[in-house]
Design a protein around this motif. Sequence first.
Motif, PDB file in Angstrom:
ATOM      1  N   ILE A  49     -10.715   2.486   6.028  1.00 19.16           N
ATOM      2  CA  ILE A  49     -10.417   2.393   4.587  1.00 19.16           C
ATOM      3  C   ILE A  49     -11.640   2.795   3.777  1.00 19.16           C
ATOM      4  CG2 ILE A  49      -9.905   0.793   2.710  1.00 19.16           C
ATOM      5  CD1 ILE A  49      -8.122  -0.747   4.659  1.00 19.16           C
ATOM      6  N   ARG A  58      -4.690   7.406   2.557  1.00 20.10           N
ATOM      7  CA  ARG A  58      -4.480   6.056   2.028  1.00 20.10           C
ATOM      8  C   ARG A  58      -3.094   5.496   2.362  1.00 20.10           C
ATOM      9  NH1 ARG A  58      -5.525   6.146  -4.150  1.00 20.10           N
ATOM     10  NH2 ARG A  58      -7.174   7.532  -3.434  1.00 20.10           N
ATOM     11  N   LEU A  99      -3.027   4.425   5.894  1.00 20.27           N
ATOM     12  CA  LEU A  99      -3.811   3.203   6.034  1.00 20.27           C
ATOM     13  C   LEU A  99      -3.025   1.986   5.548  1.00 20.27           C
ATOM     14  CD1 LEU A  99      -7.264   4.590   4.862  1.00 20.27           C
ATOM     15  CD2 LEU A  99      -6.670   3.854   7.180  1.00 20.27           C
ATOM     16  N   LYS A 100      -2.262   2.178   4.463  1.00 22.25           N
ATOM     17  CA  LYS A 100      -1.429   1.077   3.972  1.00 22.25           C
ATOM     18  C   LYS A 100      -0.334   0.732   4.975  1.00 22.25           C
ATOM     19  CE  LYS A 100      -2.224   2.277  -0.848  1.00 22.25           C
ATOM     20  NZ  LYS A 100      -1.650   2.904  -2.046  1.00 22.25           N
ATOM     21  N   THR A 111      -1.906  -1.068   7.788  1.00 24.08           N
ATOM     22  CA  THR A 111      -2.183  -2.446   7.376  1.00 24.08           C
ATOM     23  C   THR A 111      -0.934  -3.309   7.468  1.00 24.08           C
ATOM     24  OG1 THR A 111      -3.905  -1.692   5.845  1.00 24.08           O
ATOM     25  CG2 THR A 111      -3.010  -3.901   5.483  1.00 24.08           C
ATOM     26  N   LEU A 119      -6.487  -0.954  -1.584  1.00 20.09           N
ATOM     27  CA  LEU A 119      -7.310  -0.672  -0.407  1.00 20.09           C
ATOM     28  C   LEU A 119      -8.647  -1.404  -0.489  1.00 20.09           C
ATOM     29  CD1 LEU A 119      -6.627   3.153   0.059  1.00 20.09           C
ATOM     30  CD2 LEU A 119      -5.839   1.286   1.522  1.00 20.09           C
TER      31      LEU A 119
END
Length: 268
Positions: free
Chosen positions: A142, A156, A159-160, A163, A231
């Motif tokens: 991140i 991003r 990455l979300k 997560t 983030l």
Amino acid sequence: MKQLIYFGLEQAKSCVFPVIIFLTLAMTKTIEVPFISRYDLILLVCLGTQVLMVMFKRETLDEVKVIAVFHLIGLALELYKVHMGSWSYPEKAFTKVWGVPLYSGFMYASVASYMCQVWRRLELKLTNWPSTWVVSILSMAIYLNFFTHHFIYDFRWFLKLFTLLIFYRTFVYFTVNKRTYRMPLVLSFVLIGFFIWIAENIATFFGAWQYPDQQQQWTMVHISKISSWLLLVIISFLIVALLKHLKENQNQFKQREKSKETNEIYER
């Protein structure tokens, strides 16, 4: 309703550092102080606030260490983003380094201060926490994406999604007036990110920094910035959680060693 009021009070107590920064931004925007630039004055207020919070035991020394880490992480990000033209600090100051005033690191540190405070006040506990190495890799990915998306693909949204997959089973338990509640950890990320976006609008209104479309006149920060703050909240929470996890393991190790020594003395 009573519990909600208690919850709000504990949240407000946890936001002392951010509130002082906002008040300083507002006052220095409307009142000009002679013999010192605005950015320099804000830095002095931030330093003074940090000292007073330790003196009056609003923060522990361990929490100050966490906050210092965030100050350095935030300052490094600020130096890079200002260099890339993402935003700017137009006013002059003695404490500006490569176009970035040193007080800017405290804005990131204030997020860490809030998290440390609320963690202690609401007695946060996490269940189904993923492996430390997975969390560490996610945090680094991140943070690096904030730098690399200027040159390569912006990851991003991946990455979300990552997560969500990692933490979909993780819940945060918090205590309000001796009653315990739980919330999905991912939902807490979204809520904190949203409120930081609101705070960002307030900060830019008072001239903490400027985005390119705010140079002529102030405009609301685009709602897409919530994703960036989301983030940042994730990496902030993960770092605080990791440090607290390491601290807890260290304390447990010390207790085991102390218990072992006590048993050896008793056997002798």
